[in-house]
Design a protein around this motif. Structure first.
Motif, PDB file in Angstrom:
ATOM      1  N   MET A  73       0.835  -1.205   0.000  1.00 54.71           N
ATOM      2  CA  MET A  73       0.000   0.000   0.000  1.00 54.71           C
ATOM      3  C   MET A  73       0.870   1.256   0.000  1.00 54.71           C
ATOM      4  O   MET A  73       0.546   2.243  -0.662  1.00 54.71           O
ATOM      5  CB  MET A  73      -0.941   0.007   1.206  1.00 54.71           C
ATOM      6  N   ARG A  74       1.952   1.227   0.747  1.00 58.99           N
ATOM      7  CA  ARG A  74       2.863   2.372   0.776  1.00 58.99           C
ATOM      8  C   ARG A  74       3.460   2.610  -0.616  1.00 58.99           C
ATOM      9  O   ARG A  74       3.539   3.752  -1.085  1.00 58.99           O
ATOM     10  CB  ARG A  74       3.965   2.127   1.807  1.00 58.99           C
ATOM     11  N   ASP A  75       3.874   1.520  -1.292  1.00 66.37           N
ATOM     12  CA  ASP A  75       4.422   1.652  -2.650  1.00 66.37           C
ATOM     13  C   ASP A  75       3.364   2.156  -3.621  1.00 66.37           C
ATOM     14  O   ASP A  75       3.651   2.987  -4.487  1.00 66.37           O
ATOM     15  CB  ASP A  75       4.975   0.308  -3.132  1.00 66.37           C
ATOM     16  N   LEU A  76       2.151   1.656  -3.479  1.00 71.96           N
ATOM     17  CA  LEU A  76       1.055   2.115  -4.337  1.00 71.96           C
ATOM     18  C   LEU A  76       0.796   3.605  -4.128  1.00 71.96           C
ATOM     19  O   LEU A  76       0.598   4.356  -5.083  1.00 71.96           O
ATOM     20  CB  LEU A  76      -0.209   1.310  -4.048  1.00 71.96           C
ATOM     21  N   PHE A  77       0.815   4.044  -2.872  1.00 71.98           N
ATOM     22  CA  PHE A  77       0.603   5.452  -2.560  1.00 71.98           C
ATOM     23  C   PHE A  77       1.701   6.313  -3.181  1.00 71.98           C
ATOM     24  O   PHE A  77       1.430   7.367  -3.764  1.00 71.98           O
ATOM     25  CB  PHE A  77       0.561   5.647  -1.041  1.00 71.98           C
ATOM     26  N   ARG A  78       2.938   5.847  -3.086  1.00 73.25           N
ATOM     27  CA  ARG A  78       4.043   6.600  -3.700  1.00 73.25           C
ATOM     28  C   ARG A  78       3.878   6.686  -5.210  1.00 73.25           C
ATOM     29  O   ARG A  78       4.081   7.746  -5.810  1.00 73.25           O
ATOM     30  CB  ARG A  78       5.374   5.933  -3.356  1.00 73.25           C
ATOM     31  N   SER A  79       3.505   5.575  -5.845  1.00 70.58           N
ATOM     32  CA  SER A  79       3.297   5.574  -7.299  1.00 70.58           C
ATOM     33  C   SER A  79       2.167   6.519  -7.681  1.00 70.58           C
ATOM     34  O   SER A  79       2.261   7.260  -8.669  1.00 70.58           O
ATOM     35  CB  SER A  79       2.962   4.164  -7.787  1.00 70.58           C
TER      36      SER A  79
END
Length: 118
Positions: free
Chosen positions: A63-69
């Motif tokens: 989720m953190r990576d998705l938010f960054r993307s």
């Protein structure tokens, strides 16, 4: 309940407990209610699923990576559309995101995480 009736021999202590707790219900209605609620509780407990700590950590990282993307996409999109961006605004956003990342990353690794899926 059908009209077919049977006799059930119970210990006197159990009959006393039923009578003390049944309220306005008849003894038969109260016992049927208890049995039904117990079966419903067992069915509900069997449907409950828990997630392992490692699975939750992987979900959190994803989720953190998705938010960054997602953020990268919208920042890039804004820059491509020609909207002027102030350096102060980007620095403020960057500072807020670092604070959020520090806050999210400060959780203990030995804490338990349980998720109930419906």
């Amino acid at each position: 309940m059908s009209d077919n009736k049977r006799m059930l021999i119970l210990p006197a202590d159990l009959v006393r407990k039923v009578d003390e707790n049944r309220g306005d219900m008849s003894a038969a209605e109260f016992i049927e209610f208890l049995i039904d609620s117990r079966f419903n509780e067992v069915e509900t407990r069997e449907e409950t699923s828990y997630v392992a700590k490692e699975e939750f950590k992987a979900f959190e990282d994803g989720m953190r990576d998705l938010f960054r993307s997602f953020l990268d996409f919208f920042l890039s999109y804004g820059l491509e559309m020609g909207r002027p961006s102030s350096k102060a605004g980007l620095e403020e956003l960057s500072h807020k995101l670092r604070g959020l990342e520090d806050q999210l990353g400060s959780g203990k690794d030995d804490s338990l995480a349980k998720i109930k899926w419906k």
